[in-house]
Every structure is written in structure tokens, then in C-alpha cells.
Motif scaffolding. Structure first.
Motif, mmCIF file in Angstrom:
data_model
loop_
_atom_site.group_PDB
_atom_site.id
_atom_site.type_symbol
_atom_site.label_atom_id
_atom_site.label_comp_id
_atom_site.label_asym_id
_atom_site.label_seq_id
_atom_site.Cartn_x
_atom_site.Cartn_y
_atom_site.Cartn_z
ATOM 1 N N ASN A 194 0.797 -1.235 0.000
ATOM 2 C CA ASN A 194 0.000 0.000 0.000
ATOM 3 C C ASN A 194 0.833 1.290 0.000
ATOM 4 O O ASN A 194 0.290 2.376 -0.144
ATOM 5 C CB ASN A 194 -0.982 0.018 1.189
ATOM 6 C CG ASN A 194 -0.267 -0.029 2.536
ATOM 7 O OD1 ASN A 194 0.949 0.068 2.615
ATOM 8 N ND2 ASN A 194 -1.052 -0.188 3.589
ATOM 9 N N TYR A 195 2.128 1.188 0.151
ATOM 10 C CA TYR A 195 3.004 2.359 0.113
ATOM 11 C C TYR A 195 3.531 2.632 -1.307
ATOM 12 O O TYR A 195 4.246 3.615 -1.525
ATOM 13 C CB TYR A 195 4.186 2.168 1.072
ATOM 14 C CG TYR A 195 5.031 0.955 0.740
ATOM 15 C CD1 TYR A 195 6.130 1.062 -0.104
ATOM 16 C CD2 TYR A 195 4.700 -0.297 1.232
ATOM 17 C CE1 TYR A 195 6.887 -0.052 -0.442
ATOM 18 C CE2 TYR A 195 5.442 -1.416 0.907
ATOM 19 C CZ TYR A 195 6.537 -1.282 0.073
ATOM 20 O OH TYR A 195 7.277 -2.391 -0.267
ATOM 21 N N LEU A 196 3.202 1.753 -2.251
ATOM 22 C CA LEU A 196 3.700 1.896 -3.623
ATOM 23 C C LEU A 196 2.765 2.777 -4.447
ATOM 24 O O LEU A 196 1.580 2.903 -4.150
ATOM 25 C CB LEU A 196 3.804 0.527 -4.289
ATOM 26 C CG LEU A 196 4.766 -0.482 -3.642
ATOM 27 C CD1 LEU A 196 4.622 -1.838 -4.316
ATOM 28 C CD2 LEU A 196 6.199 0.011 -3.740
ATOM 29 N N ASN A 197 3.317 3.398 -5.492
ATOM 30 C CA ASN A 197 2.467 4.067 -6.473
ATOM 31 C C ASN A 197 2.648 3.388 -7.831
ATOM 32 O O ASN A 197 3.451 2.461 -7.970
ATOM 33 C CB ASN A 197 2.757 5.569 -6.549
ATOM 34 C CG ASN A 197 4.190 5.866 -6.982
ATOM 35 O OD1 ASN A 197 4.768 5.150 -7.805
ATOM 36 N ND2 ASN A 197 4.771 6.932 -6.440
ATOM 37 N N LYS A 198 1.909 3.832 -8.834
ATOM 38 C CA LYS A 198 1.906 3.160 -10.130
ATOM 39 C C LYS A 198 3.267 3.208 -10.826
ATOM 40 O O LYS A 198 3.562 2.372 -11.692
ATOM 41 C CB LYS A 198 0.838 3.785 -11.030
ATOM 42 C CG LYS A 198 -0.580 3.542 -10.543
ATOM 43 C CD LYS A 198 -1.602 4.176 -11.468
ATOM 44 C CE LYS A 198 -3.024 3.911 -10.968
ATOM 45 N NZ LYS A 198 -4.035 4.545 -11.854
ATOM 46 N N LYS A 199 4.101 4.169 -10.456
ATOM 47 C CA LYS A 199 5.404 4.317 -11.107
ATOM 48 C C LYS A 199 6.464 3.389 -10.503
ATOM 49 O O LYS A 199 7.527 3.202 -11.093
ATOM 50 C CB LYS A 199 5.880 5.765 -11.000
ATOM 51 C CG LYS A 199 4.993 6.771 -11.720
ATOM 52 C CD LYS A 199 5.545 8.182 -11.541
ATOM 53 C CE LYS A 199 4.659 9.210 -12.236
ATOM 54 N NZ LYS A 199 5.180 10.594 -12.047
ATOM 55 N N ASN A 200 6.182 2.833 -9.340
ATOM 56 C CA ASN A 200 7.178 2.041 -8.626
ATOM 57 C C ASN A 200 7.341 0.636 -9.201
ATOM 58 O O ASN A 200 6.352 -0.031 -9.517
ATOM 59 C CB ASN A 200 6.819 1.924 -7.149
ATOM 60 C CG ASN A 200 6.957 3.225 -6.386
ATOM 61 O OD1 ASN A 200 6.250 3.454 -5.430
ATOM 62 N ND2 ASN A 200 7.861 4.093 -6.799
ATOM 63 N N ALA A 240 10.839 8.990 -2.973
ATOM 64 C CA ALA A 240 9.498 8.756 -2.429
ATOM 65 C C ALA A 240 8.859 10.061 -1.969
ATOM 66 O O ALA A 240 9.527 10.954 -1.448
ATOM 67 C CB ALA A 240 9.577 7.770 -1.269
ATOM 68 N N ASP A 241 7.533 10.160 -2.160
ATOM 69 C CA ASP A 241 6.842 11.366 -1.702
ATOM 70 C C ASP A 241 6.385 11.183 -0.254
ATOM 71 O O ASP A 241 6.457 10.094 0.323
ATOM 72 C CB ASP A 241 5.664 11.698 -2.623
ATOM 73 C CG ASP A 241 4.638 10.583 -2.712
ATOM 74 O OD1 ASP A 241 4.311 9.974 -1.668
ATOM 75 O OD2 ASP A 241 4.143 10.303 -3.827
ATOM 76 N N LYS A 253 3.492 11.081 1.113
ATOM 77 C CA LYS A 253 2.378 10.152 1.335
ATOM 78 C C LYS A 253 2.875 8.721 1.474
ATOM 79 O O LYS A 253 2.362 7.943 2.288
ATOM 80 C CB LYS A 253 1.375 10.251 0.189
ATOM 81 C CG LYS A 253 0.581 11.555 0.165
ATOM 82 C CD LYS A 253 -0.448 11.534 -0.963
ATOM 83 C CE LYS A 253 -1.264 12.822 -0.991
ATOM 84 N NZ LYS A 253 -2.262 12.810 -2.091
ATOM 85 N N GLN A 254 3.878 8.353 0.670
ATOM 86 C CA GLN A 254 4.410 6.989 0.737
ATOM 87 C C GLN A 254 5.114 6.739 2.066
ATOM 88 O O GLN A 254 4.940 5.688 2.687
ATOM 89 C CB GLN A 254 5.369 6.754 -0.433
ATOM 90 C CG GLN A 254 4.679 6.718 -1.788
ATOM 91 C CD GLN A 254 5.659 6.534 -2.921
ATOM 92 O OE1 GLN A 254 6.488 7.401 -3.193
ATOM 93 N NE2 GLN A 254 5.577 5.397 -3.589
ATOM 94 N N GLN A 263 2.584 6.446 4.814
ATOM 95 C CA GLN A 263 1.906 5.144 4.798
ATOM 96 C C GLN A 263 2.766 4.070 5.464
ATOM 97 O O GLN A 263 2.260 3.222 6.207
ATOM 98 C CB GLN A 263 1.569 4.731 3.368
ATOM 99 C CG GLN A 263 0.741 3.469 3.258
ATOM 100 C CD GLN A 263 -0.606 3.596 3.949
ATOM 101 O OE1 GLN A 263 -1.419 4.440 3.607
ATOM 102 N NE2 GLN A 263 -0.844 2.740 4.945
#
Length: 422
Positions: free
Chosen positions: A259-265, A279-280, A282-283, A286
Motif C-alpha cells: 500500500n506504500y507503492l504508487n503506479k510508477k514504482n 518517495a513522496d 504520502k508513501q 503510509q
């Protein structure tokens, strides 16, 4: 001389074998090197011959001066890795003359960068004909009359032929081979040696070594045997490691491994140092929430039952009510443990842990060895650090231990290790 590498899992008896060997050879002189001062006392207490610990008060304000005196007197010595790296040629010549035996608990820091020297400094030294760069990158000092302060360290270190320029911008220091070749015998006590920088350093310097396993025979005596990873109780350890897994049970859903990942990871690269750098907020937030949830609901433990790690430069952004971090690095006031910590039993009562990183070798170090035809096994490096870290906790006492390892790559490597695939 062929260096004996005792490559065995934590608790197999590496240190016990070393103590047994020293007690059976009281006619020999030893230098025992350990990462921690706490282990110094153990060696002094459990060996038959008298071991001396270097003392700055007895060395005119410097421990290294006391080391010199102890070697000249032909006395056995126990010291830290940091002090071992500072042995000079005069001391090493006396070590060779007295036929000392080296026993090194865990690998040494044999490769480092000189961060205080930048690209402009390198350009000035080259333009001023102070240094010459050899074909393999080795730095040769050219001006014997130089008396300046700015580059004096470069002058002294390069004269030992252990400085190398990499990529025209980074100066690497390598430990002089005389730190090993001056000894009559050398024993290295470690685990998964093939994934460690010291192994690649030995190959670069053409230092011969042979790996051994250690066993306790029916008479209760420790002995070396041909290296065999299948002697390790990996399956049993795997059964005791309770690694958190994502789940869905009715309306209850948990995705704390992702849940700490985004689509670019790229999941295989997530939690690497470069991932953290990009990492931003929000990540990171989380991940902090995951840590609290894991150790309050998934596995409710008190803070003194828990230890955790991440990259030191990013740990402060992850600390929370469960995972503590002391600003003054007082480990007695927090539960953070550097991921490369070894040879300590201080956390052996901890029943839960979090390993919040994805281990890769520094790219410049990797390139440094590849340029010299030495291939690095990054997966062995990663699993070596993970296993060593896990064995700081209660798993070393054959007790179940709960683990939060959010990196899919590190979990995969752990499973491959348990199954003897790595």
C-alpha cells in the motif's frame, strides 16, 4: 598463506571454535579483532592466555601507540575493527616478525571513499603534477617534496598503493594487503562470505582463501570441515520466522506489503536507497502507519520487544510511537538497529522486527569491482545482511520471531535462502 574463512550461520560455533583454538595453542601470539567492545571482555574472560586491550592512557594519548608497544613486547591483543584498520607498516613488520595469528570476528571495512576530496581537488592535483593515475586507476604520488596540509593524507595513503580513482570523480581507499599478509595465519569468522565486499577485495588483491564450515563433534569439540551450506538448519529457521503476508478475510483487508507503492514504482526496486530518495511524503507516511498497525494489531508487542531498521539517512522520517529513534544514537533509549549490525547479542530477547529496506550495493562500489573483472553477487549481499540482522533478535535462541519485511524482493530472497536456492 591461505586465509581460513569460517563461513557459518549465527550460533553454529564460530566464536566457540576460535576460543577453543586459542586455548589449544597457548604457545602462539594472537590478535583478535571484533566489531564491539562488549566482545572484547568475552575474549579476555574465556581464553587461557592473557589478552591485552589497547589503552590510550598507556599510549601517550593514542591507542595505536599502545598497540605498537604490545606487539613489540610479544603480547596477545584484542581490538576493534576500527583500530585494526589503523595498523601502520612498522606495527605490521613487527607482527610478521613475531608470527602473530589473526582472528577476525566478522569482515572488515576493506573499501571506503574519501568524501573530503572532490572533483576539483583531483583536477588540481593532476594539473599540478602531484599525482599520476595508473591504468588500473591506482593513484601514484609524484612530488616527494610536498609539505602542504591539504593533500597530505592523499600523499601518505597513495604511497601505500591503496588509493584508486574511479570515474574521474571518486577516490576509493582499500585496506593494505599487509594487514592480512603480515600474519602467520588468518581466520575470518563470518556468514555468506561470497556476498561480502571483503571477498571481492580478496579477489582483486589476489589473496588466497578457503571457506570452511564448523561442527561440534560427539565429544563436544568444535572442528572445521569442508564448507557445506546444507549443514545449516535453514528449514527450521524458516519455520520460526513468522513473516507478515497481505491477506483478505471477508471484509478485512490488509495490503501493508504494497500500500506504500504508487503506479510508477517497480516492486523489485521499492525500498532501495534510490526509492527512498524519490518517495513522496504520502508513501513515507503510509509506511509509518503500517509500522504502528503491524505492532499494535497484527502482532501486538511492547516497544522493548521490538527492533527495526531502515537506511540511517531516512530512519528519522519513519520513526513513530512503536519504532523509536534516539537523536544522539543512544541505542539503550530506542529500538532502532543499523541494518549492518553484527556480532552482538544485545537484542536477543526481541520477539518482533521490521526490516524496511531493499539492499543493493552502492553502484560506485559495484562498478569499481566490475571494472577490475570481478562480478558482484548482489542477491547474496542482500540476503547476508537480512539474515545477520534477523539473528540479532530471538531467532538466535531458536524462538519464534515475527517479521515485517515489506520489500517483495527481500521476502523472495529469504524464501530462496530457506529453500537452499541461494
Amino acid at each position: 598463506m591461505t586465509i581460513k574463512v569460517i563461513d557459518a550461520i549465527c550460533g553454529a560455533g564460530k566464536t566457540s571454535y576460535a576460543i577453543q583454538y586459542m586455548n589449544e595453542h597457548t604457545d602462539k601470539l594472537f590478535i583478535y579483532v571484533t566489531p564491539f567492545l562488549t566482545e572484547v571482555q568475552r575474549i579476555k574472560d574465556q581464553t587461557l592466555q592473557e589478552f591485552h586491550e589497547p589503552n590510550s592512557k598507556l599510549g601517550k594519548g593514542k591507542k595505536i601507540n599502545h598497540v605498537k608497544e604490545l606487539v613489540e613486547e610479544g603480547l596477545s591483543i584484542v581490538m576493534t575493527h576500527e583500530l585494526f584498520a589503523r595498523l601502520d607498516e612498522e606495527i605490521l613488520l613487527n607482527i610478521k616478525r613475531e608470527k602473530y595469528v589473526l582472528i577476525m570476528d566478522e569482515v572488515a571495512n576493506v573499501l571506503d571513499t574519501l568524501d573530503e576530496i572532490d572533483k576539483d581537488d583531483i583536477r588540481v592535483m593532476r594539473d599540478s603534477n602531484l599525482i599520476k593515475i595508473e591504468g588500473d586507476g591506482q593513484i601514484t604520488w609524484l612530488d616527494p617534496l610536498y609539505q602542504g596540509k591539504k593533500f597530505n593524507d592523499i600523499k601518505l595513503l597513495s604511497q601505500k598503493k591503496n588509493l584508486f580513482l574511479h570515474n574521474n570523480s571518486i577516490i576509493f581507499w582499500t585496506m593494505p594487503v599487509s594487514n592480512f599478509k603480515s600474519f602467520k595465519e588468518v581466520f575470518i569468522l563470518t556468514y555468506l562470505f561470497d556476498g561480502q565486499i571483503q571477498k571481492y577485495y580478496y579477489e582483486m588483491k589476489e589473496i588466497d582463501y578457503k571457506k570452511h564450515s564448523v561442527l561440534k563433534n560427539e565429544n563436544g569439540k568444535y572442528e572445521l570441515t569442508k564448507y557445506d551450506k546444507h549443514l545449516e538448519p535453514r528449514y527450521e529457521i524458516g519455520q520460526l520466522l513468522k513473516v507478515y503476508k497481505d491477506y483478505q478475510n471477508g471484509k478485512s483487508v490488509s495490503r501493508m506489503n504494497s500500500n506504500y507503492l504508487n503506479k510508477k514504482n517497480n516492486p523489485e526496486k521499492a525500498l532501495s536507497k534510490s526509492w527512498y530518495n524519490k518517495a513522496d511524503s504520502k508513501q513515507i507516511e503510509q509506511l509509518k502507519k503500517n509500522l504502528v498497525s503491524i505492532f499494535r494489531t497484527q502482532k501486538a508487542v511492547s516497544n522493548d520487544e521490538l527492533f527495526w531498521t531502515s537506511f540511517k539517512t531516512h530512519a528519522s522520517s519513519l520513526k513513530n510511537v512503536k519504532c523509536k529513534l534516539n537523536k544522539k544514537e543512544n541505542r539503550s533509549k530506542d529500538n532502532f538497529v543499523p541494518f549492518n549490525t553484527r556480532a552482538t547479542n544485545y537484542y536477543a530477547d526481541r520477539t518482533a522486527t521490521a526490516f524496511l529496506l531493499n539492499r543493493f550495493m552502492n553502484p560506485n562500489e559495484n562498478q569499481f569491482f566490475l571494472y577490475r573483472g570481478i562480478e558482484v553477487n548482489e542477491e547474496l549481499l542482500a540476503i547476508s545482511d537480512l539474515i545477520q540482522f534477523l539473528f540479532r533478535g530471538c531467532i538466535r535462541n531458536n524462538e519464534p520471531m515475527y517479521c515485517y519485511i515489506p520489500s517483495s524482493r527481500m521476502r523472495r530472497l529469504l524464501k530462496q535462502w530457506v529453500d537452499f536456492e541461494i
